[in-house]
Design a protein around this motif. Structure first.
Motif, PDB file in Angstrom:
ATOM      1  N   SER A 192       0.812  -1.219   0.000  1.00  0.00           N
ATOM      2  CA  SER A 192       0.000   0.000   0.000  1.00  0.00           C
ATOM      3  C   SER A 192       0.844   1.267   0.000  1.00  0.00           C
ATOM      4  CB  SER A 192      -0.927   0.008   1.214  1.00  0.00           C
ATOM      5  OG  SER A 192      -0.189   0.111   2.423  1.00  0.00           O
ATOM      6  N   VAL A 193       2.116   1.166   0.383  1.00  0.00           N
ATOM      7  CA  VAL A 193       2.968   2.363   0.456  1.00  0.00           C
ATOM      8  C   VAL A 193       3.092   3.011  -0.916  1.00  0.00           C
ATOM      9  CG1 VAL A 193       5.271   3.229   0.987  1.00  0.00           C
ATOM     10  CG2 VAL A 193       4.231   1.465   2.443  1.00  0.00           C
ATOM     11  N   GLY A 194       3.384   2.195  -1.931  1.00  0.00           N
ATOM     12  CA  GLY A 194       3.557   2.748  -3.271  1.00  0.00           C
ATOM     13  C   GLY A 194       2.270   3.272  -3.869  1.00  0.00           C
ATOM     14  N   GLN A 195       1.180   2.532  -3.709  1.00  0.00           N
ATOM     15  CA  GLN A 195      -0.064   2.960  -4.344  1.00  0.00           C
ATOM     16  C   GLN A 195      -0.674   4.165  -3.642  1.00  0.00           C
ATOM     17  OE1 GLN A 195      -3.115  -0.022  -4.232  1.00  0.00           O
ATOM     18  NE2 GLN A 195      -2.592  -0.717  -2.188  1.00  0.00           N
ATOM     19  N   LEU A 196      -0.494   4.284  -2.333  1.00  0.00           N
ATOM     20  CA  LEU A 196      -1.015   5.458  -1.639  1.00  0.00           C
ATOM     21  C   LEU A 196      -0.256   6.723  -2.030  1.00  0.00           C
ATOM     22  CD1 LEU A 196      -1.715   4.106   1.962  1.00  0.00           C
ATOM     23  CD2 LEU A 196      -3.323   4.457   0.089  1.00  0.00           C
ATOM     24  N   THR A 197       0.971   6.562  -2.493  1.00  0.00           N
ATOM     25  CA  THR A 197       1.757   7.717  -2.934  1.00  0.00           C
ATOM     26  C   THR A 197       1.422   8.114  -4.367  1.00  0.00           C
ATOM     27  OG1 THR A 197       3.577   7.045  -1.472  1.00  0.00           O
ATOM     28  CG2 THR A 197       4.095   8.614  -3.211  1.00  0.00           C
ATOM     29  N   LEU A 198       1.221   7.127  -5.244  1.00  0.00           N
ATOM     30  CA  LEU A 198       1.091   7.418  -6.670  1.00  0.00           C
ATOM     31  C   LEU A 198      -0.345   7.448  -7.185  1.00  0.00           C
ATOM     32  CD1 LEU A 198       4.052   5.265  -8.069  1.00  0.00           C
ATOM     33  CD2 LEU A 198       4.008   7.710  -7.609  1.00  0.00           C
ATOM     34  N   LEU A 199      -1.245   6.695  -6.569  1.00  0.00           N
ATOM     35  CA  LEU A 199      -2.610   6.646  -7.089  1.00  0.00           C
ATOM     36  C   LEU A 199      -3.313   8.005  -7.109  1.00  0.00           C
ATOM     37  CD1 LEU A 199      -4.257   3.312  -5.871  1.00  0.00           C
ATOM     38  CD2 LEU A 199      -4.010   4.130  -8.213  1.00  0.00           C
ATOM     39  N   PRO A 200      -3.102   8.884  -6.114  1.00  0.00           N
ATOM     40  CA  PRO A 200      -3.757  10.194  -6.194  1.00  0.00           C
ATOM     41  C   PRO A 200      -3.396  10.997  -7.433  1.00  0.00           C
ATOM     42  CG  PRO A 200      -2.974   9.792  -3.973  1.00  0.00           C
ATOM     43  CD  PRO A 200      -2.431   8.698  -4.814  1.00  0.00           C
ATOM     44  N   LEU A 201      -2.241  10.695  -8.045  1.00  0.00           N
ATOM     45  CA  LEU A 201      -1.868  11.416  -9.265  1.00  0.00           C
ATOM     46  C   LEU A 201      -2.837  11.096 -10.406  1.00  0.00           C
ATOM     47  CD1 LEU A 201       2.020  11.055  -9.167  1.00  0.00           C
ATOM     48  CD2 LEU A 201       0.548  12.746  -8.060  1.00  0.00           C
ATOM     49  N   ILE A 202      -3.477   9.927 -10.348  1.00  0.00           N
ATOM     50  CA  ILE A 202      -4.512   9.614 -11.330  1.00  0.00           C
ATOM     51  C   ILE A 202      -5.662  10.605 -11.203  1.00  0.00           C
ATOM     52  CG2 ILE A 202      -6.255   7.900 -11.974  1.00  0.00           C
ATOM     53  CD1 ILE A 202      -4.295   5.731 -11.271  1.00  0.00           C
TER      54      ILE A 202
END
Length: 266
Positions: free
Chosen positions: A81-91
């Motif tokens: 979840s560390v990576g997706q919580l950082t990058l998913l908001p950019l979507i």
């Protein structure tokens, strides 16, 4: 003496004067179109690829480095979840700004003049994409958990902490909504990304370094509240603080963004 051909005249159909009532574009069709926009661009595609690679790498790293007694399915989900919580908001940011950067807003708002529905479709599709990525990550964690059990003698328990899984999923949705809100407020991809990454972090740093504002700052520290939510450690005192932080970091920029998009020329 003349006669009129009444049979021929009667056979000509008359056009109906009752027009069919206009029907708007269904909301789910709008959401599907917005989802396709997020997936069709190179930036959106490579962002999803990056999220998948980083999540897989974090899970693999956790399998290799964690102690065997603490290696569980839940711990792998938390690591990914560390990576997706950082990058998913950019979507969410790109979903809100792409119309204005590519200058396709005129076409979109011509087909659907109700701009609020378009914005809600962006929020819905981006949040749905975030949840889908989370589900894929959970499945990936389960697959690597099998590897850890067979190759590294990890804990073979498949029990999962529902508070952690639900917290991660809700955190993903909230962060994507924050990304959409910042994108609408600034209507520029680079500015919105910098503001999204910098402003909450700066506030967290100030709240830690300035003792005078430390206690009231807890009600506006969205990063801290979302970290607590994603770890499944929310208490009765945490929920009001989370709601206040969401009102400030999502509600205010979302309101500014809706006001700007309602009045700005495409």
């Amino acid at each position: 003496m003349t006669t009129r051909d009444t049979t021929r005249t009667a056979s000509i159909p008359r056009p109906s004067t009752a027009a069919a009532p206009p029907t708007g574009i269904p909301f789910m069709r709008l959401a599907a179109v917005e989802l396709r926009k997020q997936l069709d661009t190179r930036a959106g595609t490579w962002l999803l690829v990056a999220i998948a690679l980083i999540s897989g790498a974090l899970i693999a790293l956790s399998v290799v480095t964690s102690e065997r007694g603490t290696l569980t399915w839940t711990s792998l989900v938390s690591s990914a979840s560390v990576g997706q919580l950082t990058l998913l908001p950019l979507i969410g940011v790109m979903a809100a700004t792409s119309e204005w950067s590519a200058r396709t807003a005129l076409t979109t708002f011509t087909l659907e003049p109700r701009r609020l529905r378009v914005t809600m479709a962006k929020v819905f599709s981006a949040s749905g994409l975030g949840v889908l990525v989370s589900l894929v990550t959970i499945a990936m964690s389960a697959l690597l958990n099998v590897v850890a059990i067979l190759a590294f003698d990890a804990d073979d328990s498949w029990s999962v902490d529902l508070a952690v899984v639900a917290g991660v999923a809700l955190t993903v949705v909230l962060l994507v909504m924050q990304g959409v809100a910042f994108g609408l407020a600034f209507l520029s991809t680079p500015i919105a990304i910098v503001a999204y990454l910098a402003l909450p972090s700066v506030w967290s740093i100030l709240s830690l370094t300035i003792e005078a504002i430390r206690e009231p700052a807890e009600w506006l520290d969205l990063n801290s509240m979302l970290a607590t939510l994603s770890m499944g450690e929310m208490t009765a005192d945490s929920w009001p603080k989370l709601l206040v932080a969401l009102a400030v970091w999502i509600g205010i920029p979302m309101g500014i963004g809706l006001w700007r998009t309602a009045r700005r020329e495409p």
